[in-house]
Design a protein around this motif. Structure first.
Motif, PDB file in Angstrom:
ATOM      1  N   LEU A  83       0.845  -1.194   0.000  1.00 56.61           N
ATOM      2  CA  LEU A  83       0.000   0.000   0.000  1.00 56.61           C
ATOM      3  C   LEU A  83       0.880   1.244   0.000  1.00 56.61           C
ATOM      4  O   LEU A  83       1.535   1.550   0.991  1.00 56.61           O
ATOM      5  CB  LEU A  83      -0.894  -0.034   1.250  1.00 56.61           C
ATOM      6  N   ASP A  84       0.909   1.951  -1.128  1.00 52.78           N
ATOM      7  CA  ASP A  84       1.783   3.120  -1.256  1.00 52.78           C
ATOM      8  C   ASP A  84       1.181   4.396  -0.699  1.00 52.78           C
ATOM      9  O   ASP A  84       1.897   5.276  -0.245  1.00 52.78           O
ATOM     10  CB  ASP A  84       2.148   3.357  -2.726  1.00 52.78           C
ATOM     11  N   ARG A  85      -0.145   4.524  -0.760  1.00 55.36           N
ATOM     12  CA  ARG A  85      -0.765   5.758  -0.272  1.00 55.36           C
ATOM     13  C   ARG A  85      -2.211   5.488   0.120  1.00 55.36           C
ATOM     14  O   ARG A  85      -2.855   4.563  -0.380  1.00 55.36           O
ATOM     15  CB  ARG A  85      -0.704   6.856  -1.307  1.00 55.36           C
ATOM     16  N   VAL A  86      -2.688   6.330   1.014  1.00 55.15           N
ATOM     17  CA  VAL A  86      -4.062   6.249   1.501  1.00 55.15           C
ATOM     18  C   VAL A  86      -4.577   7.666   1.639  1.00 55.15           C
ATOM     19  O   VAL A  86      -3.863   8.561   2.093  1.00 55.15           O
ATOM     20  CB  VAL A  86      -4.129   5.549   2.878  1.00 55.15           C
ATOM     21  N   ILE A  87      -5.818   7.871   1.244  1.00 52.14           N
ATOM     22  CA  ILE A  87      -6.486   9.150   1.471  1.00 52.14           C
ATOM     23  C   ILE A  87      -7.639   8.894   2.439  1.00 52.14           C
ATOM     24  O   ILE A  87      -8.498   8.051   2.177  1.00 52.14           O
ATOM     25  CB  ILE A  87      -7.012   9.765   0.153  1.00 52.14           C
ATOM     26  N   LEU A  88      -7.615   9.606   3.543  1.00 53.40           N
ATOM     27  CA  LEU A  88      -8.675   9.515   4.549  1.00 53.40           C
ATOM     28  C   LEU A  88      -9.504  10.781   4.450  1.00 53.40           C
ATOM     29  O   LEU A  88      -8.994  11.875   4.682  1.00 53.40           O
ATOM     30  CB  LEU A  88      -8.070   9.374   5.948  1.00 53.40           C
ATOM     31  N   ARG A  89     -10.752  10.645   4.102  1.00 53.09           N
ATOM     32  CA  ARG A  89     -11.617  11.806   3.886  1.00 53.09           C
ATOM     33  C   ARG A  89     -12.574  12.024   5.049  1.00 53.09           C
ATOM     34  O   ARG A  89     -13.101  11.091   5.616  1.00 53.09           O
ATOM     35  CB  ARG A  89     -12.422  11.632   2.609  1.00 53.09           C
ATOM     36  N   ASN A  90     -12.758  13.300   5.345  1.00 55.07           N
ATOM     37  CA  ASN A  90     -13.767  13.741   6.302  1.00 55.07           C
ATOM     38  C   ASN A  90     -13.587  13.139   7.698  1.00 55.07           C
ATOM     39  O   ASN A  90     -14.555  12.721   8.327  1.00 55.07           O
ATOM     40  CB  ASN A  90     -15.176  13.450   5.764  1.00 55.07           C
ATOM     41  N   LEU A  91     -12.344  13.096   8.187  1.00 55.96           N
ATOM     42  CA  LEU A  91     -12.119  12.701   9.576  1.00 55.96           C
ATOM     43  C   LEU A  91     -12.595  13.848  10.452  1.00 55.96           C
ATOM     44  O   LEU A  91     -12.208  14.993  10.248  1.00 55.96           O
ATOM     45  CB  LEU A  91     -10.636  12.433   9.819  1.00 55.96           C
ATOM     46  N   GLN A  92     -13.428  13.544  11.429  1.00 54.88           N
ATOM     47  CA  GLN A  92     -14.056  14.600  12.218  1.00 54.88           C
ATOM     48  C   GLN A  92     -13.641  14.553  13.679  1.00 54.88           C
ATOM     49  O   GLN A  92     -13.530  13.481  14.263  1.00 54.88           O
ATOM     50  CB  GLN A  92     -15.568  14.496  12.136  1.00 54.88           C
ATOM     51  N   VAL A  93     -13.431  15.730  14.217  1.00 60.78           N
ATOM     52  CA  VAL A  93     -13.243  15.937  15.644  1.00 60.78           C
ATOM     53  C   VAL A  93     -14.130  17.122  15.988  1.00 60.78           C
ATOM     54  O   VAL A  93     -13.881  18.238  15.536  1.00 60.78           O
ATOM     55  CB  VAL A  93     -11.769  16.223  16.005  1.00 60.78           C
ATOM     56  N   GLY A  94     -15.188  16.857  16.747  1.00 61.09           N
ATOM     57  CA  GLY A  94     -16.155  17.903  17.044  1.00 61.09           C
ATOM     58  C   GLY A  94     -16.808  18.393  15.752  1.00 61.09           C
ATOM     59  O   GLY A  94     -17.241  17.602  14.930  1.00 61.09           O
ATOM     60  N   GLN A  95     -16.831  19.706  15.560  1.00 63.88           N
ATOM     61  CA  GLN A  95     -17.425  20.297  14.364  1.00 63.88           C
ATOM     62  C   GLN A  95     -16.413  20.458  13.226  1.00 63.88           C
ATOM     63  O   GLN A  95     -16.761  20.912  12.147  1.00 63.88           O
ATOM     64  CB  GLN A  95     -18.031  21.666  14.709  1.00 63.88           C
ATOM     65  N   SER A  96     -15.172  20.112  13.468  1.00 64.63           N
ATOM     66  CA  SER A  96     -14.112  20.275  12.471  1.00 64.63           C
ATOM     67  C   SER A  96     -13.862  18.967  11.732  1.00 64.63           C
ATOM     68  O   SER A  96     -14.138  17.886  12.249  1.00 64.63           O
ATOM     69  CB  SER A  96     -12.820  20.720  13.150  1.00 64.63           C
ATOM     70  N   SER A  97     -13.330  19.083  10.516  1.00 65.18           N
ATOM     71  CA  SER A  97     -13.010  17.884   9.741  1.00 65.18           C
ATOM     72  C   SER A  97     -11.779  18.141   8.880  1.00 65.18           C
ATOM     73  O   SER A  97     -11.403  19.285   8.619  1.00 65.18           O
ATOM     74  CB  SER A  97     -14.192  17.467   8.872  1.00 65.18           C
ATOM     75  N   VAL A  98     -11.158  17.040   8.436  1.00 65.32           N
ATOM     76  CA  VAL A  98      -9.936  17.131   7.654  1.00 65.32           C
ATOM     77  C   VAL A  98      -9.850  15.935   6.708  1.00 65.32           C
ATOM     78  O   VAL A  98     -10.380  14.869   7.005  1.00 65.32           O
ATOM     79  CB  VAL A  98      -8.700  17.198   8.596  1.00 65.32           C
ATOM     80  N   ILE A 120      -8.692  22.112  13.696  1.00 58.49           N
ATOM     81  CA  ILE A 120      -8.255  20.748  13.966  1.00 58.49           C
ATOM     82  C   ILE A 120      -6.755  20.665  13.709  1.00 58.49           C
ATOM     83  O   ILE A 120      -6.261  21.252  12.743  1.00 58.49           O
ATOM     84  CB  ILE A 120      -9.051  19.736  13.103  1.00 58.49           C
ATOM     85  N   ARG A 121      -6.057  20.002  14.594  1.00 57.42           N
ATOM     86  CA  ARG A 121      -4.616  19.843  14.461  1.00 57.42           C
ATOM     87  C   ARG A 121      -4.319  18.391  14.127  1.00 57.42           C
ATOM     88  O   ARG A 121      -4.925  17.476  14.686  1.00 57.42           O
ATOM     89  CB  ARG A 121      -3.952  20.221  15.777  1.00 57.42           C
ATOM     90  N   VAL A 122      -3.358  18.182  13.242  1.00 64.28           N
ATOM     91  CA  VAL A 122      -2.940  16.831  12.866  1.00 64.28           C
ATOM     92  C   VAL A 122      -1.444  16.717  13.102  1.00 64.28           C
ATOM     93  O   VAL A 122      -0.687  17.615  12.728  1.00 64.28           O
ATOM     94  CB  VAL A 122      -3.250  16.538  11.374  1.00 64.28           C
ATOM     95  N   SER A 123      -1.023  15.640  13.746  1.00 64.48           N
ATOM     96  CA  SER A 123       0.398  15.483  14.027  1.00 64.48           C
ATOM     97  C   SER A 123       0.834  14.031  13.913  1.00 64.48           C
ATOM     98  O   SER A 123       0.022  13.117  14.040  1.00 64.48           O
ATOM     99  CB  SER A 123       0.727  16.013  15.428  1.00 64.48           C
ATOM    100  N   ILE A 124       2.124  13.855  13.655  1.00 65.13           N
ATOM    101  CA  ILE A 124       2.745  12.529  13.689  1.00 65.13           C
ATOM    102  C   ILE A 124       3.585  12.474  14.961  1.00 65.13           C
ATOM    103  O   ILE A 124       4.351  13.393  15.252  1.00 65.13           O
ATOM    104  CB  ILE A 124       3.631  12.305  12.453  1.00 65.13           C
ATOM    105  N   VAL A 125       3.407  11.410  15.726  1.00 61.67           N
ATOM    106  CA  VAL A 125       4.149  11.225  16.963  1.00 61.67           C
ATOM    107  C   VAL A 125       5.024   9.989  16.802  1.00 61.67           C
ATOM    108  O   VAL A 125       4.514   8.910  16.528  1.00 61.67           O
ATOM    109  CB  VAL A 125       3.196  11.031  18.166  1.00 61.67           C
ATOM    110  N   LEU A 126       6.328  10.169  16.943  1.00 63.96           N
ATOM    111  CA  LEU A 126       7.275   9.050  16.848  1.00 63.96           C
ATOM    112  C   LEU A 126       7.793   8.743  18.244  1.00 63.96           C
ATOM    113  O   LEU A 126       8.357   9.623  18.893  1.00 63.96           O
ATOM    114  CB  LEU A 126       8.424   9.397  15.896  1.00 63.96           C
ATOM    115  N   THR A 127       7.608   7.516  18.690  1.00 62.81           N
ATOM    116  CA  THR A 127       8.001   7.145  20.063  1.00 62.81           C
ATOM    117  C   THR A 127       8.930   5.945  20.089  1.00 62.81           C
ATOM    118  O   THR A 127       8.887   5.147  21.005  1.00 62.81           O
ATOM    119  CB  THR A 127       6.764   6.838  20.919  1.00 62.81           C
ATOM    120  N   ARG A 128       9.743   5.790  19.090  1.00 63.47           N
ATOM    121  CA  ARG A 128      10.621   4.605  19.033  1.00 63.47           C
ATOM    122  C   ARG A 128      11.773   4.718  19.940  1.00 63.47           C
ATOM    123  O   ARG A 128      12.375   5.533  20.332  1.00 63.47           O
ATOM    124  CB  ARG A 128      11.082   4.386  17.611  1.00 63.47           C
TER     125      ARG A 128
END
Length: 128
Positions: A83-98, A120-128
């Motif tokens: 799987l090279d890529r994925v598009i996630l549409r209309n992810l919602q948190v409260g009244q916001s979406s991305v 809405i804030r989107v982040s990548i968290v790396l914990t290795r």
């Protein structure tokens, strides 16, 4: 392990009518061009079986929703080799979406927001 299971179920679904996973199918040693053997009385589609690929995608991406802080996090995200890529549409948190685009880059991923509506804030968290 998640990647192996994800790839196996994804591959099996390509042989199913409308790519719908049944509750049960039979597995013999893989042969090129042959799909799994269907169990004649298995429910098709089966709700929990149909949800499995989405759950595996959620686990692979480490997808977390934090409604109290208006944030979506991807914790140690990975995409399986098939799987090279994925598009996630209309992810919602409260009244916001991305809408998010996730692309595999060797052993890591890149992320960009295709659309952001609201706060809405989107982040990548790396914990290795």
């Amino acid at each position: 392990m998640i990647e192996t299971l994800f790839e196996g179920l994804f591959g099996a679904a390509t042989y199913m009518d409308l790519r719908r996973l049944p509750e049960l199918f039979c597995g013999f040693e893989r042969q090129r061009g042959c799909g799994p053997t269907l169990y004649p009385v298995a429910c098709l589609p089966q709700a929990w079986a149909s949800a499995t690929p989405f759950t595996l995608l959620e686990a692979s991406l480490g997808l977390e929703f934090d409604p109290f802080h208006g944030e979506i996090r991807l914790r140690n995200p990975r995409l399986p080799a098939f799987l090279d890529r994925v598009i996630l549409r209309n992810l919602q948190v409260g009244q916001s979406s991305v809408d998010l685009r996730v692309r595999r880059r060797n052993d890591t991923v890149s992320l960009d927001t295709a659309r952001n509506s609201g706060h809405i804030r989107v982040s990548i968290v790396l914990t290795r």
